[in-house]
Design an enzyme around this catalytic site. Structure first.
Site, PDB file in Angstrom:
ATOM      1  N   HIS A 175      -2.053  -8.228 -14.073  1.00 58.42           N
ATOM      2  CA  HIS A 175      -1.028  -7.211 -13.844  1.00 58.42           C
ATOM      3  C   HIS A 175      -1.253  -6.598 -12.459  1.00 58.42           C
ATOM      4  CE1 HIS A 175      -4.513  -4.811 -15.061  1.00 58.42           C
ATOM      5  NE2 HIS A 175      -3.976  -3.847 -14.337  1.00 58.42           N
ATOM      6  N   HIS A 195      -2.361  -4.116  -5.234  1.00 58.13           N
ATOM      7  CA  HIS A 195      -3.130  -5.362  -5.253  1.00 58.13           C
ATOM      8  C   HIS A 195      -3.212  -5.890  -6.675  1.00 58.13           C
ATOM      9  CE1 HIS A 195      -5.910  -2.037  -6.105  1.00 58.13           C
ATOM     10  NE2 HIS A 195      -6.354  -2.882  -7.022  1.00 58.13           N
TER      11      HIS A 195
END
Ligand code: 2AM
Length: 183
Positions: free
Chosen positions: A120, A36
């Site tokens: 990220h 995720h």
């Protein structure tokens, strides 16, 4: 309950990212279905505060957007990598969403890291810095050919720590405004 706020990825994209897994000593790869994009990590939050938090998050009306992937990178640096991730091209609407989420969390008196948001998607955490193997991975994945990620909502997740690893459960989804809608 232990909470975090994240952008969920389509199953096909998670599978593609999961296929990047390779043999790096000491690496704990995030299971593909759990990959995720974290917007905020909250840690332990009391039930009463969760209700206030969902109210604050529901007031965020930034518009939907697309993200393009860049290449693999690591934290804190290539000499002593601890986290290996896949990066995203800069997108002001993602920065704005993260900033609004941060404001909502702070409005509920939930402390937040001082570190600025750094977009990220974590692929692996390293128990020790296997810099040679990690460096080879980063070199090999400087530019990944992945489809763009369409972001139409963000999700408040519960993370339960179990002996088998963290279990993530969505608590509530928050839709972003359709592109073109006024905020
Ligand atoms: P990251 O992998 O994108 O860095 C859920 O635990 C998510 O919250 C993790 O995937 C991690 O996001 C993020 N996170 C940030 N700080 C954390 C912490 N101190 N403990 C656990 N997770 C943290």
């Amino acid at each position: 309950m232990r909470l975090f706020i994240a952008i969920e990825l389509p199953a096909e994209l998670k599978r593609s990212l999961g296929r990047l897994q390779t043999d790096i000593p000491g690496a704990r790869w995030v299971p593909a279905e759990q990959i995720h994009l974290t917007l905020a990590f909250l840690g332990e939050v009391e039930q009463g505060v969760v209700e206030r938090l969902t109210g604050e998050l529901a007031r965020i009306h930034t518009s939907a957007f697309e993200l393009s992937f860049s290449g693999a990178g690591c934290f804190p640096n290539r000499k002593r990598p601890r986290v290996i991730w896949i990066g995203l091209e800069p997108e002001p609407r993602l920065e704005e969403l993260a900033a609004r989420v941060n404001e909502a969390v702070l409005a509920c008196d939930i402390p937040q890291e001082e570190r600025p948001f750094s977009a990220h998607i974590t692929l692996a955490r390293l128990k020790f810095p296997a810099s040679r193997e990690s460096g080879a991975f980063l070199d090999q994945h400087q530019k990944e050919n992945l489809p763009p990620l369409s972001v139409r909502e963000f999700i408040l997740f519960q993370s339960r720590l179990t002996p088998q690893g963290a279990v993530h459960t969505p608590i509530k989804n928050f839709a972003l405004a359709a592109s073109g809608d006024n905020n």
